[in-house]
Enzyme design. Sequence first.
Site, PDB file in Angstrom:
ATOM      1  N   ASP A  12       0.868  -1.180   0.000  1.00 13.20           N
ATOM      2  CA  ASP A  12       0.000   0.000   0.000  1.00 13.20           C
ATOM      3  C   ASP A  12       0.905   1.231   0.000  1.00 13.20           C
ATOM      4  O   ASP A  12       1.645   1.464   0.959  1.00 13.20           O
ATOM      5  CB  ASP A  12      -0.867  -0.039   1.277  1.00 13.20           C
ATOM      6  CG  ASP A  12      -1.919   1.054   1.299  1.00 13.20           C
ATOM      7  OD1 ASP A  12      -1.904   1.927   0.411  1.00 13.20           O
ATOM      8  OD2 ASP A  12      -2.749   1.034   2.232  1.00 13.20           O
ATOM      9  N   ASP A 110      -3.092   2.360  -6.090  1.00 12.96           N
ATOM     10  CA  ASP A 110      -1.852   2.369  -5.304  1.00 12.96           C
ATOM     11  C   ASP A 110      -1.686   1.183  -4.369  1.00 12.96           C
ATOM     12  O   ASP A 110      -0.915   1.264  -3.420  1.00 12.96           O
ATOM     13  CB  ASP A 110      -1.758   3.679  -4.509  1.00 12.96           C
ATOM     14  CG  ASP A 110      -2.752   3.725  -3.363  1.00 12.96           C
ATOM     15  OD1 ASP A 110      -3.777   3.039  -3.445  1.00 12.96           O
ATOM     16  OD2 ASP A 110      -2.502   4.441  -2.382  1.00 12.96           O
ATOM     17  N   GLU A 111      -2.400   0.088  -4.625  1.00  8.99           N
ATOM     18  CA  GLU A 111      -2.240  -1.099  -3.789  1.00  8.99           C
ATOM     19  C   GLU A 111      -2.093  -2.330  -4.663  1.00  8.99           C
ATOM     20  O   GLU A 111      -2.534  -2.335  -5.814  1.00  8.99           O
ATOM     21  CB  GLU A 111      -3.460  -1.303  -2.876  1.00  8.99           C
ATOM     22  CG  GLU A 111      -3.673  -0.185  -1.884  1.00  8.99           C
ATOM     23  CD  GLU A 111      -4.846  -0.457  -0.940  1.00  8.99           C
ATOM     24  OE1 GLU A 111      -5.246  -1.632  -0.799  1.00  8.99           O
ATOM     25  OE2 GLU A 111      -5.356   0.512  -0.370  1.00  8.99           O
TER      26      GLU A 111
END
Length: 357
Positions: A12, A110-111
């Site tokens: 993350d 974004d993960e």
Amino acid sequence: MSEKRRMIVHVDMDHFFTAVEEREHPEFKGKPVVAGADPKAGKGRGVVSTCNYEARKFGVRSGMPISKAWQLCPEAVYLPVNYELYARVSNEIMGILRGYSDKFEQWGIDEAFLDITSRVKEYAEAEALARQMKNEIHAKQKLTCSTGVGPNKIIAKVASDFQKPDGLTIVKEEEAEKFLAPLSVRKLPWIGRKTEQKLDALGIKTIGELARYDPTVLTEHFGAMGAQMYLMAHGIDRSEVEERGGIKSLSRELTFEVDTGDFGLVLNNLDRLSEQVHEDVLRHGLFFKTVTVKVRYENFETHTHGKTMPFITNRLQDLKKTAKELTQAYLRPERKIRLIGVRVSSFTSAEKQKTLA
DNA sequence: TCTGGGGTCCTAGGACCC
DNA sequence: TCTGGGGTCCTAGGACCC
């Protein structure tokens, strides 16, 4: 026959949007930075998308109305969301992470989840590999991330959230229930504000309390989700890390700066949104069958109205005409409109369309 | 607290078919 | 005529994710 113990990593990126902005603008370093809607000196009507840790010290949070953020921290640097920039950086990071696993699953911008079962034999090796990923991302992108390692996706995700920013948390299978028990149910994926409230009404606040609750009662209250929650609370999750399939829908929506009763303005913007959606449809080489419009009135009451056509199309005129027809019923003189949206779905790809033609 | 924008998945009811 | 069971598609709304 025992199944092989899996080793899953969740990555993350830390306050991703504002971290990218800080990297591009070193002069922001050390200052509170907020990415989101235009605050308009406290009169803006959007929300905070992401903020850095300096801004969080003032109480600013993701999802908060931008007007509230302005009250808490008028001196922050306020930036619009530059989605194209973040998407480019995201693609480079995902490229790095893919190299560390056989099975990879991007989750949002974004993960990511990585299944590294075939690459490590024990948790110490998994930890070393996770550290190597963090180092490579930092060396190549000058960005930090928080990482969780566990026997499944749920535990890895909760673990990555446990220490932030720049964290690395390992939760072994045999430690999972004890690790989860004291945490708020809100830390589990799929348990948002509404579900948290309903669980609270049952006297359940922590994951440990959820794990001890009667699963049949949970199923009565929450359906399939109830059984799923019970398993998660016990650290059980068999879902695979797998690349997401094709896109299911494309949409654009717009919140007016001022709620409007000007239906000419509404229909003009509806056309603009249709044009933007249509560009995306062509860019992806898709044909669609369903058009759905969304209308939000000034009191936030929100409606959707859709139509599935008896044919497949990629034509702008079909989209515009259908969207307009669907919207008409919502244009009522006594009701001002806050938001309109256009969505297309039920896709067929261009290649498939050719074989059918 | 006065609530963005782009998505996914689930549910429940109704239409329609065999 | 007062009645089934399964399957699929469609619609609207809601909860959740980042």
